[in-house]
Design an enzyme around this catalytic site. Structure first.
Site, short mmCIF file in Angstrom:
data_model
loop_
_atom_site.label_atom_id
_atom_site.label_comp_id
_atom_site.label_asym_id
_atom_site.label_seq_id
_atom_site.Cartn_x
_atom_site.Cartn_y
_atom_site.Cartn_z
N TYR A 27 0.86 -1.18 0.00
CA TYR A 27 0.00 0.00 0.00
C TYR A 27 0.89 1.23 0.00
O TYR A 27 2.05 1.18 0.43
CB TYR A 27 -1.01 0.01 1.14
CG TYR A 27 -0.52 0.08 2.58
CD1 TYR A 27 0.49 0.95 2.98
CD2 TYR A 27 -1.14 -0.68 3.56
CE1 TYR A 27 0.89 1.04 4.31
CE2 TYR A 27 -0.75 -0.61 4.88
CZ TYR A 27 0.28 0.25 5.25
OH TYR A 27 0.67 0.34 6.56
N THR A 28 0.36 2.35 -0.50
CA THR A 28 1.18 3.55 -0.62
C THR A 28 1.48 4.19 0.73
O THR A 28 2.55 4.78 0.92
CB THR A 28 0.49 4.59 -1.53
OG1 THR A 28 -0.84 4.83 -1.04
CG2 THR A 28 0.44 4.10 -2.97
N GLU A 91 1.88 -1.02 -6.23
CA GLU A 91 1.42 -0.16 -5.13
C GLU A 91 -0.09 0.04 -5.24
O GLU A 91 -0.61 0.33 -6.31
CB GLU A 91 2.11 1.21 -5.21
CG GLU A 91 3.60 1.19 -4.92
CD GLU A 91 3.91 1.30 -3.43
OE1 GLU A 91 2.96 1.41 -2.61
OE2 GLU A 91 5.11 1.27 -3.08
N ASP A 143 2.56 -3.54 5.20
CA ASP A 143 1.67 -3.51 4.04
C ASP A 143 1.71 -4.80 3.21
O ASP A 143 2.74 -5.48 3.20
CB ASP A 143 1.98 -2.29 3.16
CG ASP A 143 3.42 -2.19 2.70
OD1 ASP A 143 4.33 -2.39 3.52
OD2 ASP A 143 3.64 -1.90 1.50
#
Length: 243
Positions: A27-28, A91, A143
């Site tokens: 994830y960003t 991403e 993440d």
């Protein structure tokens, strides 16, 4: 799901030294898509990925698959430490644990499934090699996290999802040291996690158990290897015996 694809080249890449055989999902962890794109394309940041998928399903192409993007950092899987060199990095726009972690929308997941199907076919990637950033860097990363639907990806043939194996009784946690800890560490190592089978449940083992829970037992992510976690570890390890 939108089929919009936008080319947004990042200068942050170099050459690969070998074939692609892994996908790493992230994830960003930033407030919005624009901020994430700016960072991934900033030459001073020295980070990038091959693709970014916004929450509405818009796909951004950042680095050619033939090139080595800089997304995994210090990482390891099955003893391999140049994860950037063998992987495609994707991403997913999401604020992450720092800025308001939330579920990944249907439009984003649909586009991800489409993209992963294409990548897997292009590079003949095993479902066992579609992983999260936390899997390959458990001491540093969380993440894509416990809200990411790994079971859905597995149902699409794009990841592994174990049936619970034969659970060992009891729970293991920080401070424990015995042969049951060795068995846990050995099983986690057999599926790919970097972990020393030293029999001591320390911070490294806790971090790996936490990463495993984020991926395979998201209902309670606490780093304690309880009965359910142990059963899932054994179930996953049994899949690797057959690979």
């Amino acid at each position: 799901v939108t089929d919009k694809t936008i080319d947004r080249p990042s200068p942050n890449f170099d050459t690969r030294s070998g074939p692609v055989d892994m996908i790493v999902l992230h994830y960003t962890g930033m407030k919005d898509c624009a901020a994430a794109l700016d960072r991934l394309c900033d030459p001073t940041a020295k980070v990038s990925a091959h693709y970014l998928i916004d929450e509405d399903g818009t796909l951004y192409t950042l680095v050619e698959e033939s090139m080595r993007a800089w997304h995994a950092g210090v990482a390891c899987w099955h003893g391999q430490t140049d994860i950037n060199g063998c992987s495609i990095g994707i991403e997913l726009v999401n604020p992450g644990h720092e800025f308001g972690y939330r579920a990944f929308p249907e439009s984003q997941m649909l586009r991800l499934e489409q993209l992963c199907h294409d990548i897997v076919q292009r590079h003949d990637i095993s479902a066992a090699r579609v992983l999260g950033h936390a899997d390959v860097a458990p001491m540093r990363k969380q993440d894509p996290g416990e809200l990411f639907d790994w079971r859905r990806l597995a149902a699409a043939g794009l990841a592994l999802w174990p049936d619970a194996g034969q659970a060992r009784s009891g729970a293991l946690r920080i401070g424990d040291a015995n042969q049951v800890v060795v068995a846990l560490q050995t099983a986690l190592g057999s599926v790919g996690y970097r972990i020393a089978p030293d029999g001591a449940f320390g911070t490294e083992t806790e971090a790996v158990v936490t990463a495993f829970q984020r991926h395979y037992r998201p209902g309670a992510v606490d780093g304690v290897a309880d009965t359910e976690t142990l059963a899932m570890v054994d179930g996953l390890a049994s899949l690797f015996v057959d690979l």
